[in-house]
Design a protein around this motif. Sequence first.
Motif, PDB file in Angstrom:
ATOM      1  N   VAL A  93       0.854  -1.181   0.000  1.00  0.00           N
ATOM      2  CA  VAL A  93       0.000   0.000   0.000  1.00  0.00           C
ATOM      3  C   VAL A  93       0.894   1.236   0.000  1.00  0.00           C
ATOM      4  O   VAL A  93       1.626   1.485   0.967  1.00  0.00           O
ATOM      5  CB  VAL A  93      -0.924   0.007   1.239  1.00  0.00           C
ATOM      6  N   LEU A 102      -2.214   0.554  -4.723  1.00  0.00           N
ATOM      7  CA  LEU A 102      -1.959  -0.815  -4.269  1.00  0.00           C
ATOM      8  C   LEU A 102      -1.109  -1.529  -5.308  1.00  0.00           C
ATOM      9  O   LEU A 102      -1.334  -1.394  -6.511  1.00  0.00           O
ATOM     10  CB  LEU A 102      -3.264  -1.599  -4.088  1.00  0.00           C
ATOM     11  N   SER A 105      -3.756  -7.015  -5.257  1.00  0.00           N
ATOM     12  CA  SER A 105      -5.009  -6.805  -4.530  1.00  0.00           C
ATOM     13  C   SER A 105      -5.473  -8.024  -3.746  1.00  0.00           C
ATOM     14  O   SER A 105      -6.534  -7.998  -3.141  1.00  0.00           O
ATOM     15  CB  SER A 105      -6.112  -6.383  -5.512  1.00  0.00           C
ATOM     16  N   VAL A 129      -8.192   4.447  -3.009  1.00  0.00           N
ATOM     17  CA  VAL A 129      -7.291   3.703  -3.892  1.00  0.00           C
ATOM     18  C   VAL A 129      -7.490   4.190  -5.319  1.00  0.00           C
ATOM     19  O   VAL A 129      -8.549   3.992  -5.923  1.00  0.00           O
ATOM     20  CB  VAL A 129      -7.538   2.188  -3.795  1.00  0.00           C
TER      21      VAL A 129
END
Length: 323
Positions: A93, A102, A105, A129
Amino acid sequence: MVKAASVLASLLVISFVQSPSVAQETAKPDSPEVRQLLEDAKKSAGTEWTEAFDFICALNAGRANSPTDPVIEPTKVFDNLSVVGRTSTAVWVVSTSAGVVLIDSGYGDQLESVLLPGLKTLGVDPTQVKYVILGHGHDDHFGRAAYLQQRGARVVMAGPDWDLVETPPPAGRGAATIQPPKRDIVAVEGQAITVGDVAFTPVMIPGHTPGSMGVIFPVKDGRATRIAGLFGGSILTPGRISDEGLRQYIASVEHWGDVTRRMKVDVEIQNHPMYDGFLGKLDRLKQRKAGAPHPFVVGQDSYQRFLEVMAGCIDIQLARRKG
């Protein structure tokens, strides 16, 4: 052009399928050539990379990651870099001035159990995100990218692996049951993807998949800026890979070494951190005092020796097949 890329992807995937000769390989005493290669790899490993040496160089080397491996305690590793996920399948992250990025995932069926709780612990809302960069096109990496894409995130992957997730081969890893993201940004070797104040440089490292890639980006440790290299396509079980696949992988590790040397990478991270001392580094990070060395900053020379172990141990596995 797309059709040609699809054909190339299919050919590359076929070369990675386990062959009977590889699967039936039996243990036998190492030859003098292999013993010398082992000595060279062990020398490269030194005291820092013994875990990598033991994991990749052993007979019947490695093990696959598992969706039941322990969950990582969500941890802030650098000022702008944190990690969540499982000990064998990490999601990194990255905080930027333009939102969160990111790298991978996680598993498709672990949104509520792993990814969202991890992000919540870090204080990250999924709508923050903005990009998801995928190291390669297997469902333990792209699993929740579609969910994030539906909430506004852009998704980045190399072209051959966009083809892979859209038309998975019969032996594909669950891609037919996990919804992949829709084709979005196609990563190109060396063309940085800049998000706010952080530039992510993709490097193509085919081998684990046709479109596996590594990512190089800066991380902050107080006033110091370090350069992190995330190798996104580790082969964890070389015994299942054809000779051609392993040779391609060695070439990719060597190419990654050239690029990371030029870009002065001194921080080593993985999306499959199973052989790089990851858990020990997390423990040392918890105990780190102000001004003490950062456990994830390995230095440029040590980073290159780590890659020498990766490539050298795969060369050893090939040499063992010669008899």
